[in-house]
Design an enzyme around this catalytic site. Structure first.
Site, PDB file in Angstrom:
ATOM      1  N   TRP A 256      59.639 103.078 -18.871  1.00 37.50           N
ATOM      2  CA  TRP A 256      58.896 102.269 -17.913  1.00 37.50           C
ATOM      3  C   TRP A 256      59.640 102.256 -16.569  1.00 37.50           C
ATOM      4  O   TRP A 256      60.861 102.060 -16.542  1.00 37.50           O
ATOM      5  CB  TRP A 256      58.761 100.828 -18.446  1.00 37.50           C
ATOM      6  CG  TRP A 256      58.080  99.920 -17.465  1.00 37.50           C
ATOM      7  CD1 TRP A 256      56.745  99.710 -17.336  1.00 37.50           C
ATOM      8  CD2 TRP A 256      58.711  99.136 -16.438  1.00 37.50           C
ATOM      9  NE1 TRP A 256      56.498  98.852 -16.300  1.00 37.50           N
ATOM     10  CE2 TRP A 256      57.683  98.482 -15.723  1.00 37.50           C
ATOM     11  CE3 TRP A 256      60.036  98.942 -16.041  1.00 37.50           C
ATOM     12  CZ2 TRP A 256      57.944  97.634 -14.644  1.00 37.50           C
ATOM     13  CZ3 TRP A 256      60.289  98.097 -14.967  1.00 37.50           C
ATOM     14  CH2 TRP A 256      59.252  97.438 -14.288  1.00 37.50           C
TER      15      TRP A 256
ATOM     16  N   ASP B  13      44.655  91.877 -13.454  1.00 38.57           N
ATOM     17  CA  ASP B  13      44.769  91.006 -14.624  1.00 38.57           C
ATOM     18  C   ASP B  13      44.624  89.517 -14.268  1.00 38.57           C
ATOM     19  O   ASP B  13      45.108  89.072 -13.228  1.00 38.57           O
ATOM     20  CB  ASP B  13      46.174  91.255 -15.210  1.00 38.57           C
ATOM     21  CG  ASP B  13      46.322  90.717 -16.601  1.00 38.57           C
ATOM     22  OD1 ASP B  13      45.403  90.070 -17.097  1.00 38.57           O
ATOM     23  OD2 ASP B  13      47.392  90.975 -17.199  1.00 38.57           O
TER      24      ASP B  13
ATOM     25  N   TRP C  23      41.852 100.650 -16.343  1.00 38.37           N
ATOM     26  CA  TRP C  23      41.942 100.443 -17.809  1.00 38.37           C
ATOM     27  C   TRP C  23      43.421 100.483 -18.195  1.00 38.37           C
ATOM     28  O   TRP C  23      44.031 101.535 -18.203  1.00 38.37           O
ATOM     29  CB  TRP C  23      41.172 101.555 -18.497  1.00 38.37           C
ATOM     30  CG  TRP C  23      41.166 101.578 -19.990  1.00 38.37           C
ATOM     31  CD1 TRP C  23      42.213 101.348 -20.837  1.00 38.37           C
ATOM     32  CD2 TRP C  23      40.051 101.902 -20.830  1.00 38.37           C
ATOM     33  NE1 TRP C  23      41.820 101.503 -22.138  1.00 38.37           N
ATOM     34  CE2 TRP C  23      40.485 101.852 -22.171  1.00 38.37           C
ATOM     35  CE3 TRP C  23      38.724 102.248 -20.593  1.00 38.37           C
ATOM     36  CZ2 TRP C  23      39.651 102.137 -23.250  1.00 38.37           C
ATOM     37  CZ3 TRP C  23      37.901 102.532 -21.664  1.00 38.37           C
ATOM     38  CH2 TRP C  23      38.365 102.464 -22.979  1.00 38.37           C
ATOM     39  N   ASP C  24      43.950  99.339 -18.519  1.00 41.49           N
ATOM     40  CA  ASP C  24      45.386  99.213 -18.776  1.00 41.49           C
ATOM     41  C   ASP C  24      45.674  99.240 -20.282  1.00 41.49           C
ATOM     42  O   ASP C  24      44.776  99.081 -21.112  1.00 41.49           O
ATOM     43  CB  ASP C  24      45.855  97.884 -18.171  1.00 41.49           C
ATOM     44  CG  ASP C  24      47.325  97.874 -17.794  1.00 41.49           C
ATOM     45  OD1 ASP C  24      48.060  98.790 -18.213  1.00 41.49           O
ATOM     46  OD2 ASP C  24      47.744  96.917 -17.101  1.00 41.49           O
TER      47      ASP C  24
ATOM     48  N   ASP D 181      54.642 101.574 -12.629  1.00 42.32           N
ATOM     49  CA  ASP D 181      54.739 100.219 -12.070  1.00 42.32           C
ATOM     50  C   ASP D 181      55.839 100.149 -11.018  1.00 42.32           C
ATOM     51  O   ASP D 181      55.953  99.155 -10.298  1.00 42.32           O
ATOM     52  CB  ASP D 181      55.060  99.211 -13.178  1.00 42.32           C
ATOM     53  CG  ASP D 181      53.794  98.718 -13.862  1.00 42.32           C
ATOM     54  OD1 ASP D 181      52.696  99.001 -13.354  1.00 42.32           O
ATOM     55  OD2 ASP D 181      53.911  98.055 -14.907  1.00 42.32           O
TER      56      ASP D 181
HETATM   57  C1  DGJ Z   1      50.618  96.713 -16.055  1.00 44.45           C
HETATM   58  C2  DGJ Z   1      50.080  97.550 -14.948  1.00 44.45           C
HETATM   59  O1  DGJ Z   1      50.797  98.728 -14.838  1.00 44.45           O
HETATM   60  C3  DGJ Z   1      50.123  96.739 -13.659  1.00 44.45           C
HETATM   61  O2  DGJ Z   1      49.709  97.511 -12.585  1.00 44.45           O
HETATM   62  C4  DGJ Z   1      49.251  95.513 -13.821  1.00 44.45           C
HETATM   63  O3  DGJ Z   1      47.909  95.897 -13.943  1.00 44.45           O
HETATM   64  C5  DGJ Z   1      49.704  94.703 -15.012  1.00 44.45           C
HETATM   65  N1  DGJ Z   1      49.824  95.519 -16.188  1.00 44.45           N
HETATM   66  C6  DGJ Z   1      48.750  93.576 -15.276  1.00 44.45           C
HETATM   67  O4  DGJ Z   1      49.029  92.928 -16.434  1.00 44.45           O
END
Ligand code: DGJ
Length: 756
Positions: A218, A386, A496-497, A567
């Site tokens: 990550w 979110d 879509w996460d 992220d």
């Molecule tokens: C993880 C994603 O990568 C972020 O951009 C964001 O959408 C968060 N989740 C929201 O919970």
């Protein structure tokens, strides 16, 4: 003596498609798959197996290569009664079986009713045809017209077990690429169980290669990492249920001296998003075996008589001209023949996402205030991330309940989307449909809908559990909930996460002998939901996301033409992430935004222009509250958006070149060039500003050597000089070191002036 060949040219024609073909030499039992940049020759071996005879630069089609299979001097087992030197240990094979004398890693394993795993297939017949067939339920490359590709299916059978193995190949006219997958069918009358069914196998006749993988975690996804593969097994895999940020399902096998600018290399992109393996095995005879596909660990697929299993596809690319050439080939193939969307080959909307600005702490007025400022700056799409549904005020609750939280948004998504539209912006929405929180109505009603092993605690990730997408009723429920939201609002984009890996992969109330299907059925469930939503809402632009880039793969690209890359939105880190990503994926796929400084993840500061210079090489957008930045920065944002609107097609679809790696140099660089070579943009990024530095030049690529270019409206330099001597970063105009700090980027816009 000159060898007169008896050939049957089946797929060769005039005009479109004439630069490729699949030739079957009946007499020699050889297939020659070719286009203008590669040849791939396979043949029916003397024991009926399918052997690999050549893969590389184009060669003549009229040669007999069967005798070039290697034979053993003193084999410890031989595969032909009448020929004790024919041994599978030395033969190069297309899809090696288990237990019949090939002691390397097999491509498939089938457990038979009597407990045997031994199998041996032999050639039965083949088909050659124009175009390409889809793979049922799976993402795959496709032809827009039949003339773009030719396909071959070689049907083989294990006469004892009844397992039919069909090796499928497609060669493309316009790309140096072959796509492969395999179909396995039970044509017998007894149950079979596949314990392994890889997509492809390629055997090379030497081991003089290195392996390049794209690894991370990550926040630091897809860093290139080279490994020696000259002996034994080298592998990467995922057992997380998704392709993962740790090891991307893309591998390059390259000659040791090959680099971005020259040399031979083979790329392997798996078009799949679940558990996978990619492996080489260099044996002690000098054979290098590569195979790739669904990870056999925790995979078991029962095949009743008449049933068939399709493996995912592998896109195999080849270059003899370096890794930039390999990557550009992949980029073009993916953009034209993998992406399906109203946004295919179209400029992507510049978006503003509220996540880093508000996280889940927002109400309608706060959102509208951020959106209004975005509109003033020139953005085109506002994305609500979110926190808009169920009791989602933190990450302990709400997932699974896809109805609006009216405390935050009294007029619902429908009302908010209309208000955003009235501002002159499109509206986009975040979802995470594969997950559920313990604190949700859905989980309270359906505790059996999560993946969970009997009597064992459920491992949480971000306080959430994974829904069992191997069950159609779960997918149906989520579809219905999402349909209700999307169909009653004005939604043009969906993010879509997917924010955790799968643990306790067990499907509740499902028979014992079907549990080995769960991982694959899960990802097939995800694909089916994507497909249904895509079909119901064809205008929607989907962006896939998995805690950033933890499911950034060719499988996802088939459903969602762009993917949140990481992220980590820090400009300096993004140079590395996007540079690594470019090896296997097009710029148009890379979700990239300008975020606040100092950065939320790294606490590093960079100028607003520095951050944008990196984000331009992607879909581009903003991930901050533009009300919170200085007026001066806001003016820059307006200029950036104007600039991106002018050049986004070049950034997203131009020919992308890596010039200098951020992993090896203080100054890194990349560039894009238009197809007509009249416009190019070069971006450099410096980690550390070293005082009193000397000469700094970067050799450019892909320009027209015979025309003069202006650089940022100054200079008049021929392309030949810029490519052979380089662009000077420290000439009279550009004495950057005097004004730069650390982590600075510069952009050079080249415009062709005169054609000789
Ligand atoms: C993880 C994603 O990568 C972020 O951009 C964001 O959408 C968060 N989740 C929201 O919970």
């Amino acid at each position: 003596m000159f060898y007169i060949i008896n050939i049957m040219i089946i797929a060769k024609k005039k005009g479109k498609g004439e630069n490729m073909g699949i030739i079957f030499n009946e007499q020699e039992k050889q297939f020659h798959i070719f286009n203008k940049s590669l040849s791939y020759v396979i043949g029916i071996c003397q024991d009926g197996d399918i052997g690999q005879l050549y893969f590389g630069k184009p060669i003549r089609t009229d040669q007999k290569l069967q005798d070039y299979q290697s034979y053993g001097i003193r084999p410890l087992c031989c595969n032909e009664k009448d020929d004790e030197k024919y041994t599978k240990e030395l033969a190069l094979l297309e899809y090696p079986s288990f237990g019949d004398g090939d002691f390397g890693s097999s491509a498939y394993e089938v457990l038979q009713d009597n407990g045997s795993r031994v199998s041996k297939f032999t050639y039965q017949f083949h088909r050659i045809y124009k175009g390409k067939k889809p793979i049922p339920g799976l993402p795959a490359t496709y032809t827009n017209e039949d003339e773009e590709a030719d396909s071959l299916e070689i049907v083989c059978r294990d006469l004892i077990s009844g397992l039919e193995v069909t090796l499928c190949y497609t060669v493309w006219e316009n790309y140096s690429a072959i796509c492969r997958h395999t179909k396995l069918k039970n044509t017998g009358d007894k149950k079979l169980k596949l314990e392994q069914a890889l997509s492809c196998n390629v055997d090379f006749p030497d081991t003089n290669f290195t392996w390049l993988q794209f690894e991370g975690a990550w926040g630091r996804e897809r860093s290139p990492k080279e490994r020696d593969i000259s002996s034994g097994i080298t592998a990467i895999e995922s057992l997380r249920g998704h392709s993962s940020a740790n090891y991307n399902p893309f591998v390059i096998i390259k000659r040791k001296n090959a680099d971005d600018f020259q040399g031979e290399a083979f790329g392997f992109n798996l078009v799949y998003s679940g558990n996978y393996i990619a492996k080489t095995q260099a044996d002690t005879f000098g054979k290098l075996r590569f195979n790739m596909g669904i990870n056999p660990k925790w995979f078991q697929w029962p095949l009743e008589p008449g049933e068939e299993f399709n493996t995912p596809e592998v896109i195999i690319t080849y270059t003899s001209n370096g890794l930039n050439d390999l990557s550009q080939n992949i980029h073009r193939l993916m953009n034209n023949n993998l992406v399906r969307s109203a946004y295919k080959n179209k400029p992507r909307p510049i978006l503003l996402n509220n996540w880093e600005a508000t996280e889940m702490d927002f109400d309608e007025e706060k959102i509208l205030k951020i959106a209004r400022k975005g509109k003033e700056a020139g953005v085109e799409l506002f994305v609500l991330d979110d926190g808009w549904f169920g009791k989602r005020n933190d990450d302990f609750a709400g997932l699974g309940d896809w109805y609006v939280n009216t405390d935050k948004l009294p007029d619902g998504i429908s009302g908010l989307s209309k208000k955003i539209n009235e501002l002159g912006l499109k509206f986009g929405l975040w979802i995470e449909p594969e997950m559920v929180n313990e604190d949700s109505d859905m989980y309270r009603q359906h505790p059996d809908w999560v993946l969970a092993a009997p009597y064992r605690p459920r491992t949480l990730g971000r306080h959430q559990m994974v829904l069992d997408y191997s069950k159609p009723e779960v997918v149906d429920n989520i579809y219905d909930q999402l349909y209700a939201v999307i169909s009653t609002a004005s939604i043009d984009y969906i993010k879509w996460d997917m924010n955790r890996s799968i643990t306790e992969c067990y499907s509740q109330d499902v028979a014992r002998d079907k549990q080995g299907m769960t991982y694959h059925k899960y990802i097939m469930g995800v694909y089916s939901l994507y497909e249904r939503l895509r079909k119901a809402f064809p205008h929607i632009l989907f962006e896939s996301c998995a805690s950033g880039g933890a499911r950034f793969d060719a499988g996802m690209l088939y459903y969602a033409p762009q993917a949140w890359c990481s992220d980590d939105t820090d400009g300096h880190e993004r140079v590395k992430i996007q540079y690594g990503t470019s090896y296997g994926y097009p710029v148009s796929m890379v979700g990239s935004h300008v975020s606040a400084s100092p950065n939320l993840q790294t606490h590093r500061a960079m100028t607003i222009d520095g951050r944008a210079n990196v984000a331009y090489y992607g879909t581009f957008g903003y991930e901050l509250d533009l009300n919170e930045i200085s007026e001066e920065d806001f003016e820059s944002v307006k200029e950036q958006i104007k600039f991106m609107k002018e050049y986004r097609e070049l950034f997203q679809y131009g020919n992308y070149y890596r010039l200098q790696s951020p992993f090896e140099n203080n100054i890194s660089a990349w560039m894009v060039v238009s197809d007509d070579r009249q416009t190019a943009i070069v971006t450099t990024h410096k980690t550390e500003n070293i005082p009193n530095w000397g000469i700094e030049r970067i050799k450019l690529q892909g320009l027209n050597p015979d025309i003069v270019y202006t650089i940022n409206d100054k200079d008049d330099i021929y392309g030949d000089y810029l490519m052979n001597a380089g662009i000077s970063l420290m000439n009279k105009e550009r004495h950057w070191y005097e004004s730069d700090g650390d982590y600075t980027t510069h952009m050079y816009i080249l415009k062709g002036k005169v054609t000789k």
